[in-house]
Design a protein around this motif. Structure first.
Motif, PDB file in Angstrom:
ATOM      1  N   LEU A   1      72.192 -57.517  35.349  1.00 23.93           N
ATOM      2  CA  LEU A   1      71.575 -58.808  35.633  1.00 23.93           C
ATOM      3  C   LEU A   1      70.059 -58.721  35.505  1.00 23.93           C
ATOM      4  O   LEU A   1      69.411 -59.621  34.945  1.00 23.93           O
ATOM      5  CB  LEU A   1      71.948 -59.275  37.038  1.00 23.93           C
ATOM      6  N   ASP A   2      69.486 -57.650  36.023  1.00 23.74           N
ATOM      7  CA  ASP A   2      68.029 -57.472  35.926  1.00 23.74           C
ATOM      8  C   ASP A   2      67.596 -57.377  34.469  1.00 23.74           C
ATOM      9  O   ASP A   2      66.572 -57.959  34.074  1.00 23.74           O
ATOM     10  CB  ASP A   2      67.603 -56.212  36.674  1.00 23.74           C
ATOM     11  N   ALA A   3      68.360 -56.640  33.669  1.00 26.06           N
ATOM     12  CA  ALA A   3      68.005 -56.497  32.251  1.00 26.06           C
ATOM     13  C   ALA A   3      68.053 -57.849  31.547  1.00 26.06           C
ATOM     14  O   ALA A   3      67.168 -58.180  30.739  1.00 26.06           O
ATOM     15  CB  ALA A   3      68.960 -55.513  31.579  1.00 26.06           C
ATOM     16  N   LEU A   4      69.078 -58.642  31.842  1.00 21.66           N
ATOM     17  CA  LEU A   4      69.193 -59.967  31.228  1.00 21.66           C
ATOM     18  C   LEU A   4      68.059 -60.873  31.690  1.00 21.66           C
ATOM     19  O   LEU A   4      67.433 -61.567  30.874  1.00 21.66           O
ATOM     20  CB  LEU A   4      70.547 -60.587  31.582  1.00 21.66           C
ATOM     21  N   ALA A   5      67.799 -60.877  32.984  1.00 24.63           N
ATOM     22  CA  ALA A   5      66.729 -61.723  33.514  1.00 24.63           C
ATOM     23  C   ALA A   5      65.382 -61.354  32.902  1.00 24.63           C
ATOM     24  O   ALA A   5      64.572 -62.233  32.554  1.00 24.63           O
ATOM     25  CB  ALA A   5      66.685 -61.600  35.034  1.00 24.63           C
ATOM     26  N   ASN A   6      65.126 -60.069  32.739  1.00 24.07           N
ATOM     27  CA  ASN A   6      63.861 -59.623  32.146  1.00 24.07           C
ATOM     28  C   ASN A   6      63.743 -60.077  30.694  1.00 24.07           C
ATOM     29  O   ASN A   6      62.663 -60.475  30.240  1.00 24.07           O
ATOM     30  CB  ASN A   6      63.739 -58.107  32.243  1.00 24.07           C
ATOM     31  N   SER A   7      64.870 -59.995  29.961  1.00 23.15           N
ATOM     32  CA  SER A   7      64.839 -60.430  28.562  1.00 23.15           C
ATOM     33  C   SER A   7      64.577 -61.932  28.461  1.00 23.15           C
ATOM     34  O   SER A   7      63.908 -62.396  27.531  1.00 23.15           O
ATOM     35  CB  SER A   7      66.161 -60.077  27.869  1.00 23.15           C
ATOM     36  N   ILE A   8      65.084 -62.703  29.419  1.00 24.41           N
ATOM     37  CA  ILE A   8      64.845 -64.148  29.434  1.00 24.41           C
ATOM     38  C   ILE A   8      63.393 -64.453  29.780  1.00 24.41           C
ATOM     39  O   ILE A   8      62.748 -65.317  29.171  1.00 24.41           O
ATOM     40  CB  ILE A   8      65.800 -64.833  30.438  1.00 24.41           C
ATOM     41  N   ARG A   9      62.851 -63.711  30.738  1.00 28.08           N
ATOM     42  CA  ARG A   9      61.451 -63.936  31.133  1.00 28.08           C
ATOM     43  C   ARG A   9      60.480 -63.575  30.023  1.00 28.08           C
ATOM     44  O   ARG A   9      59.387 -64.139  29.933  1.00 28.08           O
ATOM     45  CB  ARG A   9      61.140 -63.125  32.388  1.00 28.08           C
ATOM     46  N   GLU A  10      60.883 -62.643  29.156  1.00 24.38           N
ATOM     47  CA  GLU A  10      59.998 -62.228  28.060  1.00 24.38           C
ATOM     48  C   GLU A  10      59.700 -63.374  27.109  1.00 24.38           C
ATOM     49  O   GLU A  10      58.624 -63.415  26.504  1.00 24.38           O
ATOM     50  CB  GLU A  10      60.622 -61.049  27.304  1.00 24.38           C
ATOM     51  N   PHE A  11      60.646 -64.305  26.925  1.00 23.90           N
ATOM     52  CA  PHE A  11      60.357 -65.440  26.048  1.00 23.90           C
ATOM     53  C   PHE A  11      59.972 -66.695  26.840  1.00 23.90           C
ATOM     54  O   PHE A  11      59.967 -67.810  26.325  1.00 23.90           O
ATOM     55  CB  PHE A  11      61.515 -65.741  25.088  1.00 23.90           C
ATOM     56  N   GLY A  12      59.647 -66.499  28.123  1.00 19.45           N
ATOM     57  CA  GLY A  12      59.146 -67.605  28.925  1.00 19.45           C
ATOM     58  C   GLY A  12      60.195 -68.374  29.690  1.00 19.45           C
ATOM     59  O   GLY A  12      59.889 -69.406  30.313  1.00 19.45           O
ATOM     60  N   GLY A  13      61.418 -67.890  29.686  1.00 21.02           N
ATOM     61  CA  GLY A  13      62.486 -68.553  30.409  1.00 21.02           C
ATOM     62  C   GLY A  13      62.477 -68.234  31.893  1.00 21.02           C
ATOM     63  O   GLY A  13      61.798 -67.305  32.340  1.00 21.02           O
ATOM     64  N   LYS A  14      63.232 -69.016  32.652  1.00 20.43           N
ATOM     65  CA  LYS A  14      63.309 -68.823  34.095  1.00 20.43           C
ATOM     66  C   LYS A  14      64.692 -68.298  34.470  1.00 20.43           C
ATOM     67  O   LYS A  14      65.699 -68.965  34.230  1.00 20.43           O
ATOM     68  CB  LYS A  14      63.032 -70.137  34.825  1.00 20.43           C
ATOM     69  N   ALA A  15      64.730 -67.104  35.049  1.00 19.14           N
ATOM     70  CA  ALA A  15      66.001 -66.501  35.440  1.00 19.14           C
ATOM     71  C   ALA A  15      65.833 -65.726  36.729  1.00 19.14           C
ATOM     72  O   ALA A  15      64.842 -65.012  36.916  1.00 19.14           O
ATOM     73  CB  ALA A  15      66.514 -65.574  34.331  1.00 19.14           C
ATOM     74  N   PHE A  16      66.808 -65.867  37.610  1.00 21.57           N
ATOM     75  CA  PHE A  16      66.783 -65.205  38.908  1.00 21.57           C
ATOM     76  C   PHE A  16      68.129 -64.524  39.139  1.00 21.57           C
ATOM     77  O   PHE A  16      69.182 -65.041  38.739  1.00 21.57           O
ATOM     78  CB  PHE A  16      66.496 -66.217  40.011  1.00 21.57           C
ATOM     79  N   VAL A  17      68.089 -63.384  39.782  1.00 20.45           N
ATOM     80  CA  VAL A  17      69.261 -62.524  39.910  1.00 20.45           C
ATOM     81  C   VAL A  17      69.851 -62.624  41.311  1.00 20.45           C
ATOM     82  O   VAL A  17      69.137 -62.512  42.309  1.00 20.45           O
ATOM     83  CB  VAL A  17      68.873 -61.062  39.601  1.00 20.45           C
ATOM     84  N   TYR A  18      71.185 -62.808  41.372  1.00 23.29           N
ATOM     85  CA  TYR A  18      71.900 -62.878  42.648  1.00 23.29           C
ATOM     86  C   TYR A  18      73.175 -62.040  42.552  1.00 23.29           C
ATOM     87  O   TYR A  18      74.260 -62.571  42.281  1.00 23.29           O
ATOM     88  CB  TYR A  18      72.241 -64.332  42.993  1.00 23.29           C
TER      89      TYR A  18
END
Length: 330
Positions: free
Chosen positions: A80-97
């Motif tokens: 989940l952290d890896a996915l969230a980080n990849s989303i944040r790299e292109f400016g997206g908003k993602a949070f892990v639960y």
């Protein structure tokens, strides 16, 4: 306390509003899908279970690019952290639960945390699931097969929905998508536990759709066929069967988010459904013939280490959820 019935005048205007929206969004999905997706999800808070791999991970990225705020749920925090980080790299908003949704307290905790941090939930996608592939005659002493599939595929999905529905109802807006399988229409052999849980999920979904039809809350069922993922690899016969690509599966999900249609079902599913109702005994004979013809050794009692699937998958894995298989004592 009186039990007498009381009647009121039903609201009918929402039916006409919904009718107009239905055609407007379906036309948009055909001619301007990218723009329509942005209009649907920009600024919205989306809970996506089973988010850490496969279809879930790709859907998460697409929704983030369209402007949604993603609340990613699965058991595996690292993925989940890896996915969230990849989303944040292109400016997206993602949070892990992270959370194990087979634990209802975890379902409650996750939903409350998301609503507390983001103020609301606009879309819930119940994508996590478990599939068990085993004939009924091999489950006489394995009742836990049924308990495990019902726990995640049905009860956990409903628990998540029950947490977010009050807020959706109060705002008169929201969308719950329950991922199911074409097996509900085709009823293939060896999937009694899996399909039983998905039948239950679809039954709840359709009743909910009927009860909330006069509101702005929508419910959808997504009936995936087999999808070409690592989880189906151990079943050799699937190599020779037509299966859906992950990219197409993602497009199906995005289309349902745009249109909010009650069901997404392919040609095979529609044909199987028609066959079942028009020629039920013939349909039964066809499935049984193929069941008898395919003999497996050992007889279906193996555990796959597959990652995920949509539609009838291979064996006891919470593979729809996060790509981890759980090995259980036989």
């Amino acid at each position: 306390m009186s039990n007498e019935l009381k009647f009121r005048i039903p609201k009918v205007l929402p039916y006409f509003t919904r009718f107009g929206q239905h055609w407007r969004w379906n036309v948009k999905s055909v001619f301007s899908a990218k723009t329509a997706l942005q209009q649907r999800v920009s600024g919205k808070v989306v809970i996506l279970t089973g988010a850490s791999s496969g279809i879930g991970a790709q859907v998460a990225s697409e929704l983030a690019r369209a402007g949604a705020t993603l609340a990613l749920v699965a058991r595996n925090r690292e993925k989940l952290d890896a996915l969230a980080n990849s989303i944040r790299e292109f400016g997206g908003k993602a949070f892990v639960y992270p959370g194990d949704l087979t634990n209802f307290d975890e379902c409650d905790r996750v939903c409350k945390a998301i609503e507390a941090e983001h103020g609301r939930v606009d879309i819930l996608i119940n994508n996590a699931g478990r599939s068990i592939r085993r004939s009924i005659k091999f489950t006489y002493h394995r009742f836990h097969d049924y308990e495990r599939t019902m726990q995640l595929n049905y009860l956990a999905s409903i628990r998540m929905a029950m947490n977010v529905l009050p807020g959706m109802e109060a705002r008169n807006e929201g969308h719950i998508i329950n991922v199911s399988t074409v097996g509900v229409q085709a009823n293939p052999a060896r999937f009694s536990a899996y399909l039983g849980s998905k039948w239950a999920l679809e039954g709840w979904t359709w009743v909910a759709a009927n009860e909330f039809a006069h509101t702005g809350v929508r419910f959808s069922s997504l009936n995936y066929p087999l999808v070409r993922t690592p989880m189906i690899a151990p079943t050799k016969i699937y190599k020779y069967m037509p299966v859906m690509s992950v990219d197409t599966a993602v497009k199906w999900m995005l289309d349902v988010i745009i249109t909010q249609n009650k069901r997404k079902l392919g040609v095979f599913g529609k044909g199987a459904l028609g066959m079942y109702y028009l020629l039920p005994k013939t349909s039964e004979s066809i499935v049984n013939f193929s069941y008898q013809a395919v003999y497996e050794q050992p007889p279906e009692n193996y555990v796959s280490a597959g990652m995920r699937s949509r539609g009838p998958a291979n064996e006891e894995a919470q593979g729809h959820s996060d790509g981890q298989s759980r090995h259980h004592k036989k």
